[in-house]
Design a protein around this motif. Structure first.
Motif, short mmCIF file in Angstrom:
data_model
loop_
_atom_site.label_atom_id
_atom_site.label_comp_id
_atom_site.label_asym_id
_atom_site.label_seq_id
_atom_site.Cartn_x
_atom_site.Cartn_y
_atom_site.Cartn_z
N ARG A 128 0.84 -1.21 0.00
CA ARG A 128 0.00 0.00 0.00
C ARG A 128 0.87 1.25 0.00
NH1 ARG A 128 -5.53 -0.33 3.43
NH2 ARG A 128 -5.70 1.71 2.42
N LYS A 129 0.44 2.25 -0.77
CA LYS A 129 1.19 3.49 -0.89
C LYS A 129 0.58 4.64 -0.09
CE LYS A 129 2.87 2.46 -5.56
NZ LYS A 129 2.94 2.93 -6.96
N ASP A 130 -0.61 4.41 0.49
CA ASP A 130 -1.31 5.52 1.15
C ASP A 130 -1.12 5.51 2.66
OD1 ASP A 130 -2.83 3.22 1.56
OD2 ASP A 130 -4.75 4.28 1.50
N ILE A 131 -0.11 4.80 3.15
CA ILE A 131 0.15 4.72 4.58
C ILE A 131 0.71 6.05 5.08
CG2 ILE A 131 2.51 3.82 4.34
CD1 ILE A 131 1.85 1.93 6.70
N PHE A 132 0.40 6.40 6.33
CA PHE A 132 1.00 7.59 6.94
C PHE A 132 1.22 7.33 8.43
CE2 PHE A 132 -3.54 8.27 7.34
CZ PHE A 132 -3.70 8.84 8.59
N PHE A 133 2.05 8.15 9.05
CA PHE A 133 2.46 7.94 10.43
C PHE A 133 2.34 9.24 11.22
CE2 PHE A 133 4.63 4.86 7.84
CZ PHE A 133 4.61 3.69 8.58
N ALA A 134 1.98 9.09 12.49
CA ALA A 134 1.99 10.20 13.44
C ALA A 134 2.90 9.80 14.60
CB ALA A 134 0.58 10.51 13.94
N ILE A 135 3.88 10.64 14.89
CA ILE A 135 4.91 10.33 15.88
C ILE A 135 4.82 11.35 17.01
CG2 ILE A 135 7.38 9.99 16.23
CD1 ILE A 135 7.43 9.88 13.00
N PRO A 136 4.54 10.91 18.25
CA PRO A 136 4.46 11.88 19.36
C PRO A 136 5.76 12.66 19.51
CG PRO A 136 3.65 9.72 20.04
CD PRO A 136 4.30 9.53 18.70
N GLU A 137 5.60 13.96 19.67
CA GLU A 137 6.75 14.84 19.88
C GLU A 137 6.30 15.96 20.81
OE1 GLU A 137 8.88 17.76 16.92
OE2 GLU A 137 9.76 15.77 16.63
N GLY A 138 6.49 15.74 22.10
CA GLY A 138 6.02 16.72 23.08
C GLY A 138 4.50 16.75 23.11
N ASP A 139 3.91 17.94 22.95
CA ASP A 139 2.45 18.07 22.99
C ASP A 139 1.85 18.10 21.59
OD1 ASP A 139 3.46 20.50 22.22
OD2 ASP A 139 2.34 21.69 23.67
N GLN A 140 2.59 17.64 20.61
CA GLN A 140 2.08 17.60 19.25
C GLN A 140 2.57 16.31 18.58
OE1 GLN A 140 3.79 21.12 17.51
NE2 GLN A 140 5.86 20.38 17.68
N PHE A 141 2.27 16.16 17.31
CA PHE A 141 2.70 15.00 16.55
C PHE A 141 3.52 15.46 15.35
CE2 PHE A 141 -1.13 13.55 18.67
CZ PHE A 141 -0.78 12.28 19.11
N THR A 180 7.69 15.36 -0.47
CA THR A 180 6.65 16.33 -0.14
C THR A 180 7.22 17.74 -0.15
OG1 THR A 180 4.98 16.88 1.54
CG2 THR A 180 7.08 16.02 2.34
N VAL A 181 6.35 18.73 0.00
CA VAL A 181 6.81 20.11 -0.08
C VAL A 181 7.40 20.61 1.23
CG1 VAL A 181 5.17 20.71 -1.89
CG2 VAL A 181 4.49 20.96 0.49
N SER A 182 7.02 19.99 2.35
CA SER A 182 7.47 20.48 3.65
C SER A 182 8.65 19.67 4.16
CB SER A 182 6.32 20.39 4.66
OG SER A 182 6.72 20.86 5.93
N SER A 183 9.60 20.34 4.76
CA SER A 183 10.75 19.62 5.32
C SER A 183 10.31 18.78 6.53
CB SER A 183 11.85 20.59 5.73
OG SER A 183 11.35 21.55 6.64
N LYS A 184 9.40 19.29 7.32
CA LYS A 184 8.88 18.56 8.46
C LYS A 184 7.46 19.05 8.71
CE LYS A 184 10.62 16.88 12.92
NZ LYS A 184 11.60 17.12 14.00
N THR A 185 6.55 18.12 9.01
CA THR A 185 5.14 18.45 9.14
C THR A 185 4.66 18.11 10.54
OG1 THR A 185 4.88 17.86 6.81
CG2 THR A 185 2.88 18.14 8.09
N TYR A 186 3.87 19.02 11.12
CA TYR A 186 3.38 18.85 12.49
C TYR A 186 1.86 18.86 12.53
CZ TYR A 186 8.18 20.08 13.77
OH TYR A 186 9.55 20.10 13.89
N TYR A 187 1.32 18.30 13.62
CA TYR A 187 -0.12 18.24 13.83
C TYR A 187 -0.40 18.41 15.32
CZ TYR A 187 -4.75 15.97 14.15
OH TYR A 187 -6.07 15.67 14.41
N ASN A 188 -1.31 19.31 15.65
CA ASN A 188 -1.62 19.62 17.05
C ASN A 188 -2.89 18.97 17.56
OD1 ASN A 188 0.37 21.06 18.38
ND2 ASN A 188 -0.19 23.00 17.44
#
Length: 199
Positions: A128-141, A180-188
């Motif tokens: 599958r090519k549509d897999i993605f990951f969220a990695i805890p990093e402090g109070d965000q991912f 991707t276009v971003s060097s690093k991507t975050y999610y709150n």
């Protein structure tokens, strides 16, 4: 008399660094895994919505919290899955693809041993090519995620070694790439591991 313990940054201006906190290496040993095909809508990178100047430069690195990765945005019976990876096996790297060509992000992690469940899981990851990951990093991912671009796995990007002696390094190592276009991507926002159900 009251005494306030000074924060590290208050003790002395030793350098011009603006962050006096501890610097950790590697990534968390708990990571979250999902598939874009299981989402009702794919969260986008933040973009300015008005001209009032309140949109900060750092906001360009964040994914919108709405619709996000909550249970409400997953199709029925779907959610993200929590994996515990081998301690000190996780690494996130990135490299530029050249000027105006974006970045390649690479997530590497491992498991201590091969099991029937991990063998089946590796087949899914490999196909599958549509897999993605969220990695805890402090109070965000920290995310390995792009709404429009899929991941790739190079030949040998999933590897297993049984070892030859009791003290040999053994186990599974996985390396997944995303251009991707971003060097690093975050999610709150919230990451849901509870399968969605229709009321």
């Amino acid at each position: 008399m009251a005494y306030d313990t000074p924060a590290p940054c208050d003790l002395q201006a030793i350098t011009e660094a603006d962050n006096c906190g501890e610097a950790t290496r590697g990534i968390a040993t708990i990571i979250y895994v999902g598939f874009k095909g299981d989402l009702k809508a794919r969260p986008r990178l933040k973009t300015p919505s008005d001209g009032n100047g309140s949109f900060g430069l750092g906001d360009y690195s964040y994914v919108e919290e709405t619709p996000g990765f909550t249970a409400a945005n997953f199709k029925d019976g779907k959610s993200m899955v929590e994996w515990e990876i081998r301690t000190d096996s996780g690494q996130f790297t990135l490299s530029s693809n050249g000027q105006k060509a974006g970045f390649t992000q690479t997530l590497t992690f491992g498991f201590d041993q091969m099991t029937p469940e991990i063998a089946s899981m590796l087949r899914v990851i490999n196909n599958r090519k549509d897999i993605f990951f969220a990695i805890p990093e402090g109070d965000q991912f920290q995310l390995l995620y792009d709404p429009d671009r899929n991941v790739s796995i190079d030949s040998g990007g999933i590897a297993y070694d049984s070892g030859t002696t009791p003290d040999s390094d053994s186990g599974v190592t996985i390396a997944i790439n995303l251009s991707t276009v971003s060097s690093k991507t975050y999610y709150n926002g919230t990451v849901s591991t509870t399968p969605a159900t229709t009321p």
